[in-house]
Design an enzyme around this catalytic site. Structure first.
Site, mmCIF file in Angstrom:
data_model
loop_
_atom_site.group_PDB
_atom_site.id
_atom_site.type_symbol
_atom_site.label_atom_id
_atom_site.label_comp_id
_atom_site.label_asym_id
_atom_site.label_seq_id
_atom_site.Cartn_x
_atom_site.Cartn_y
_atom_site.Cartn_z
ATOM 1 N N HIS A 185 4.937 5.997 11.204
ATOM 2 C CA HIS A 185 6.221 5.306 11.079
ATOM 3 C C HIS A 185 7.404 6.267 11.175
ATOM 4 O O HIS A 185 8.522 5.822 11.490
ATOM 5 C CB HIS A 185 6.309 4.601 9.724
ATOM 6 C CG HIS A 185 5.759 3.214 9.704
ATOM 7 N ND1 HIS A 185 6.097 2.259 10.640
ATOM 8 C CD2 HIS A 185 4.901 2.608 8.833
ATOM 9 C CE1 HIS A 185 5.477 1.126 10.349
ATOM 10 N NE2 HIS A 185 4.742 1.314 9.270
ATOM 11 N N GLY A 213 0.823 -1.198 0.000
ATOM 12 C CA GLY A 213 0.000 0.000 0.000
ATOM 13 C C GLY A 213 0.855 1.244 0.000
ATOM 14 O O GLY A 213 0.593 2.200 -0.729
ATOM 15 N N ALA A 214 1.910 1.231 0.820
ATOM 16 C CA ALA A 214 2.801 2.389 0.928
ATOM 17 C C ALA A 214 4.056 1.958 1.665
ATOM 18 O O ALA A 214 4.121 0.875 2.251
ATOM 19 C CB ALA A 214 2.115 3.533 1.668
ATOM 20 N N MET A 215 5.074 2.830 1.637
ATOM 21 C CA MET A 215 6.344 2.556 2.305
ATOM 22 C C MET A 215 6.853 3.823 2.962
ATOM 23 O O MET A 215 6.940 4.873 2.335
ATOM 24 C CB MET A 215 7.370 2.020 1.299
ATOM 25 C CG MET A 215 8.757 1.794 1.885
ATOM 26 S SD MET A 215 8.733 0.580 3.226
ATOM 27 C CE MET A 215 10.099 1.178 4.230
ATOM 28 N N GLU A 216 7.258 3.703 4.231
ATOM 29 C CA GLU A 216 7.528 4.851 5.093
ATOM 30 C C GLU A 216 8.919 5.443 4.972
ATOM 31 O O GLU A 216 9.401 6.086 5.925
ATOM 32 C CB GLU A 216 7.306 4.446 6.556
ATOM 33 C CG GLU A 216 8.266 3.384 7.118
ATOM 34 C CD GLU A 216 7.787 1.960 6.975
ATOM 35 O OE1 GLU A 216 8.286 1.092 7.699
ATOM 36 O OE2 GLU A 216 6.900 1.714 6.137
ATOM 37 N N ASN A 217 9.605 5.302 3.852
ATOM 38 C CA ASN A 217 10.947 5.871 3.716
ATOM 39 C C ASN A 217 11.003 7.238 4.399
ATOM 40 O O ASN A 217 10.162 8.095 4.153
ATOM 41 C CB ASN A 217 11.293 6.047 2.235
ATOM 42 C CG ASN A 217 10.888 4.866 1.398
ATOM 43 O OD1 ASN A 217 11.340 3.762 1.591
ATOM 44 N ND2 ASN A 217 9.990 5.107 0.441
ATOM 45 N N HIS A 275 -0.917 6.132 8.718
ATOM 46 C CA HIS A 275 -0.074 4.975 9.052
ATOM 47 C C HIS A 275 1.393 5.268 8.734
ATOM 48 O O HIS A 275 2.283 5.072 9.581
ATOM 49 C CB HIS A 275 -0.561 3.762 8.248
ATOM 50 C CG HIS A 275 0.213 2.509 8.471
ATOM 51 N ND1 HIS A 275 -0.247 1.473 9.246
ATOM 52 C CD2 HIS A 275 1.432 2.105 8.002
ATOM 53 C CE1 HIS A 275 0.648 0.488 9.254
ATOM 54 N NE2 HIS A 275 1.674 0.853 8.508
ATOM 55 N N GLU A 276 1.653 5.748 7.530
ATOM 56 C CA GLU A 276 3.052 5.980 7.127
ATOM 57 C C GLU A 276 3.682 7.132 7.902
ATOM 58 O O GLU A 276 4.882 7.100 8.199
ATOM 59 C CB GLU A 276 3.126 6.247 5.623
ATOM 60 C CG GLU A 276 2.555 5.140 4.752
ATOM 61 C CD GLU A 276 3.107 3.768 5.087
ATOM 62 O OE1 GLU A 276 4.300 3.652 5.426
ATOM 63 O OE2 GLU A 276 2.328 2.794 5.019
#
Length: 922
Positions: free
Chosen positions: A366, A326-330, A362-363
């Site tokens: 993080h 869904g997504a990535m918290e870089n 959510h991201e």
């Protein structure tokens, strides 16, 4: 990383993976002396039992020696990386300088690298360069540099060059295709979690080995370059530009990001000056407005809640056309699949709007939980994902209190966790991870959904303020460092005065959760706990319950006489709960904070039906009651006629979240009973139960109606149509005709999926072609997946195979293949077609998804309609011959679910038939 991207829509709809009051003082059920006698008796009993029964196994805290790890003889503290991607040849060239600390004399250094060609390796130590020979072991994803002479203890600088490919597998440094003005174009982007930074640069790719990074990208002058930090300098040279970014904070390799492509952006600033941007493809910035508004409000909210500021000067939210999760918290550069970031007010549904808000929140959570403080090793993944999931509901509830997000939390994430963790093949929250190949398997509803569910329970137990202060202590104590679960428990214990670790170990270090059985007594209620087992098979229950597992359960109780919840902490297998003798009804787990199921005696279920009908119980408690009853009936704990009686009490229900679960329960029963002689009676029961709410919500949105009603309408309309309401299916056909005849205008986005599916479920090849045409008319990913999902509802076998082939074609993004496949597999006419197609196309599916979680989703769908031991054995045999380590647990869970469904039907078919004949044969 948000793995639980929007649930793949199926027909009928399936059960999902969507400030607490101060904690009352615990009340004691026994006197001190009685307690001592009881404990002594239990100890002696368990001592005797242990001679014959295998004891419950808790996960032992994992030490560094328990998992594969790189040697710590050389440790990096700073990387300087220059990358030159080629978007025509799909390659990249890299140069790297790594500042190291040599911890002891060695003549070689080992680090992670895979799918890279490494050359020109040498090291500087005391200004003396030493060249190295390079050896790469692909299966271990490691490279070893052996030097001409030993390295001394102290600082050193490693230099190297390397080349790689921009792959099409949505991991590492990869390419993503998009179309603009009729031309196919590409961008380059990254996805490194959990262990794919090593595909983009040689590095120490473990979460504990943190360093700072200087990133430089050499790109075409007409492209945009994005990374974790703001741009420090741009140097133009003919047709290219060299973009150098500021130095990152110290962080893990999996949080590094770099993106090159055509983008536009919109931006704003938070109240304390953090620059927030949303990057989209050309012409799509308006679809990023909602996400931008969420982000700029959520960051200050988290700053206040966590007690620390967001530490970077900017945060970018970037929409990527091809994205597996869904997504990535870089850190500072969060990447999203388009459907998790973009919201089009004209064409997006209420569900999409809520999903975007949840994923953005959510991201951003993080950025503290995961980035500022990182888990020590992947066995503590839940510290990242469980907390980010819980925080996303906290933040969206702050943004949109009218959405009732905590009710959605109980339905969505708690519901997903209860489903998965009731299976024999589940796993503990804290799970040993010994090799990289095992990591993908724990990005599941246990780490995410059970993790956030037990967090929710713990916050309610220690009190909201104590919980918040404990989190702030934890984040401050471990900022820019790594932490373990015990570190969080210690911080929360300090603030609350409770022994949090003693309580929570039973929830995080053993598999499963309890079912609390209630018995009425003269002086209150007697409660008994044992592990809940979803399967009604006696052999399965015997295996699971052999170890006598138990939990420290904070049981809150309310009643008609004392509606304010009272806390009873139950730590043994049996206990007592005091309640008023004159109470008309008694309810355990009010507000549904506890992660357990409650099994009442039939007498109490009957007394609870009137407060259900009268809405005397809160909506979330009505939801909890019917959800537990449904699961208890499936698992053999409750007679199905009691379950159906309870379900009938909801005929005048008004709450959208409760109805959403009822529709899931009806769908569950529909999948089980469709071959029974009394199936028409079941469909009649479904129509009777749904008719009132269907009339209430209607087909069209009303002025100022709630977000929850907007979400509910398509679910109810779709299901009552599925149950054979002819007026509903006729209206769906009329609305599709009008929509297509009006240039795809005039059909509300909330209702499009329901209309497409109802028409196709009763349609022909012409209807199929007309709906499929919508896929090519829209460039909105949300609409494309709506159409792709709906194509799986057609009943023509030839068209179902066509849907499967289309799902794997160039027209469908690799991230979206599962939408078509899952819906064909869940179609009773398509289940075996999908299984055969899966086997025939396994080579390509494995190439695309074999090391990721998507193939597990495909496997899970195969169990949706299979109902026999023979089918379970076929699946097991295939994956024995074609092993997929990333999907191993899903194979086990799928086969377990098939056997459980077969046993459920065998056990209850006659009782259900008699009940339906009695209540519908009028």
């Amino acid at each position: 990383m948000r793995r639980g991207h929007q649930r793949v829509p199926v027909e009928p709809p399936q059960p999902s993976p969507s400030p607490a009051a101060p904690t009352p003082k615990p009340s004691s059920s026994f006197s001190t002396r009685a307690c001592l006698h009881f404990v002594a008796s239990v100890f002696l009993l368990l001592l005797l039992v242990s001679l014959f029964i295998k004891p419950v196994e808790w996960v032992v805290m994992q030490s560094e020696e328990d998992h594969e790890m790189l040697p710590r003889t050389a440790v990096p503290h700073h990387y300087a990386v220059t990358l030159t991607p080629d978007l025509v040849k799909f390659t990249f060239a890299g140069e790297e300088r790594v500042e190291l600390d040599i911890k002891k004399p060695v003549n070689s250094i080992t680090l992670n690298a895979v799918d890279l060609v490494i050359r020109d390796v040498f090291i500087h130590q005391e200004a003396i360069p030493t060249r190295a020979a390079v050896s790469i072991v692909q299966k271990d994803e490691c490279a070893t540099f052996t030097f001409e002479k030993p390295l001394m203890v102290g600082p050193a600088t490693l230099h190297l060059r390397f080349d790689g490919s921009l792959n099409d597998q949505m991991k590492g440094f990869y390419r993503s295709k998009y179309v603009r003005d009729g031309r196919e174009l590409y961008l380059a982007t990254t996805q490194f979690e959990p262990t794919d930074a090593r595909r983009a640069l040689p590095c120490w790719d473990e979460p504990e080995i943190k360093a700072t990074f200087d990133v430089t990208l050499v790109v075409s002058k007409d492209l945009v370059a994005i990374s974790n930090m703001p741009i420090a300098e741009v140097i133009e040279d003919q047709d290219v530009k060299v973009v150098r970014f500021e130095t990152t904070p110290i962080m893990s390799t999996y949080l590094l990001a770099f993106i090159v492509g055509e983008f536009e952006f919109i931006e704003t600033h938070t109240t304390d000056g953090v620059k927030v941007r949303v990057y989209t493809g050309i012409g799509k910035t308006a679809q990023g407005e909602f996400a931008l508004d969420c982000a700029v409000k959520v960051l200050p909210f988290y700053k206040d809640y966590f007690g620390s500021s967001y530490p970077l000067p900017k945060i970018d939210l970037v929409a990527i056309p091809d994205f597996a999760a869904g997504a990535m918290e870089n850190w500072g550069c969060v990447t999203y699949r388009e459907s998790a970031l973009l919201f089009d007010p004209e064409h997006s549904s209420a569900v999409q709007k809520e999903w975007v808000a949840i994923v953005v929140a959510h991201e951003l959570a993080h950025q503290w939980f995961g980035n500022l403080v990182t888990m020590h090793w992947w066995s503590d993944l839940w510290l990242n994902e469980g907390f980010a999931t819980w925080c996303s509901y906290l933040a969206v509830d702050y943004l949109m209190p009218q959405w009732n997000m905590w009710d959605a939390f109980v339905f969505d994430d708690v519901g997903q966790a209860l489903l998965l963790d009731g299976m024999e093949n589940s796993h503990p929250i804290e799970v040993p991870v010994r090799v990289a190949a095992e990591i993908e398997g724990i990005f599941d509803a246990i780490s995410y959904s059970k993790g956030c569910a037990v967090i929710h329970m713990l916050e309610n137990f220690v009190g909201a303020e104590n919980f918040k202060k404990g989190l702030q202590v934890y984040l401050k104590r471990f900022e820019y460092r790594n932490a373990r679960t015990i570190d969080l428990w210690n911080a929360l214990s300090e603030q609350s005065g409770q022994d949090v670790s003693h309580m929570m170990d039973s929830w995080t270090r053993q598999t499963g959760y309890p079912v609390v059985t209630v018995e009425e007594g003269a002086k209150g209620l007697k409660v008994h706990q044992e592990r809940f087992v979803a399967s009604p098979l006696d052999a399965t229950k015997a295996r699971v319950l052999a170890g006598l597992p138990s939990w420290h359960i904070p049981i809150f109780v309310s009643s008609s006489v004392e509606p304010s919840p009272k806390l009873h902490l139950v730590t043994q297998r049996e206990g007592h709960v005091m309640c008023h003798a004159d109470a008309k009804w008694v309810l355990l787990n009010p507000d549904q904070h506890g992660f357990y199921r409650v099994r009442y005696p039939v007498s109490l279920y009957k007394r609870l039906m009137e407060p259900i009908r009268a809405h005397e119980l809160a909506a979330v408690d009505r939801l909890g009651l019917i959800r537990d009853a449904h699961a208890l009936a499936k698992g053999g704990y409750l007679s199905p006629d009691v379950h159906l009686d309870l379900l009938s009490a909801f005929i005048e229900e008004t709450d959208p979240t409760v109805w959403t679960f009822i529709c899931s329960a009806l769908s569950d029963l529909d999948a089980l009973l469709h071959n029974e002689a009394y199936y028409d009676h079941f469909r009649m029961f479904g129509r009777k139960l749904l008719s009132g709410i269907a009339e209430t919500v209607g087909w069209d949105a009303k002025d100022n109606e709630s977000h929850l009603v907007s979400k509910l309408r398509p679910i109810v309309i779709r299901l009552i149509g599925w149950f054979g309401d002819e007026a509903t299916t006729a209206e769906a056909k009329r609305r599709l005709d009008s929509f297509l005849g009006n240039n795809c205008q005039g059909l509300h986005p909330d209702m499009r999926a329901a209309v497409y599916r109802l028409v196709l479920a009763n349609g022909d090849a012409n209807d199929y072609a007309r709906v499929k045409s919508i896929f090519f008319l829209s460039d909105l990913n949300e609409e494309k997946t709506r159409v792709l999902s709906s194509l799986g509802r057609i009943n023509d076998p030839t068209l179902l195979v066509s849907t499967l082939d289309f799902s794997l074609s160039e027209d469908v993004r690799a991230q979206d293949t599962m939408y078509g496949f899952v819906n064909v597999a869940m179609n009773r006419k398509g289940t075996h077609l999908a299984w055969n197609w899966f086997k025939e196309n396994f080579g390509e599916l494995f190439r695309r998804y074999g090391q990721g979680f998507i193939i597990g989703r495909l496997v899970k769908a195969l169990g949706g309609q299979f109902r026999t031991e023979k089918e379970a054995q076929e699946i097991e045999a295939f994956f024995t011959d074609h092993p997929v380590p990333a999907a191993q647990r899903e194979v086990q869970l799928t086969c377990e679910a098939i056997r459980a469904a077969e046993a459920w039907l065998e056990k209850d078919r006659d009782v259900v038939g008699r009940w339906l004949d009695e209540h519908m044969n009028v």
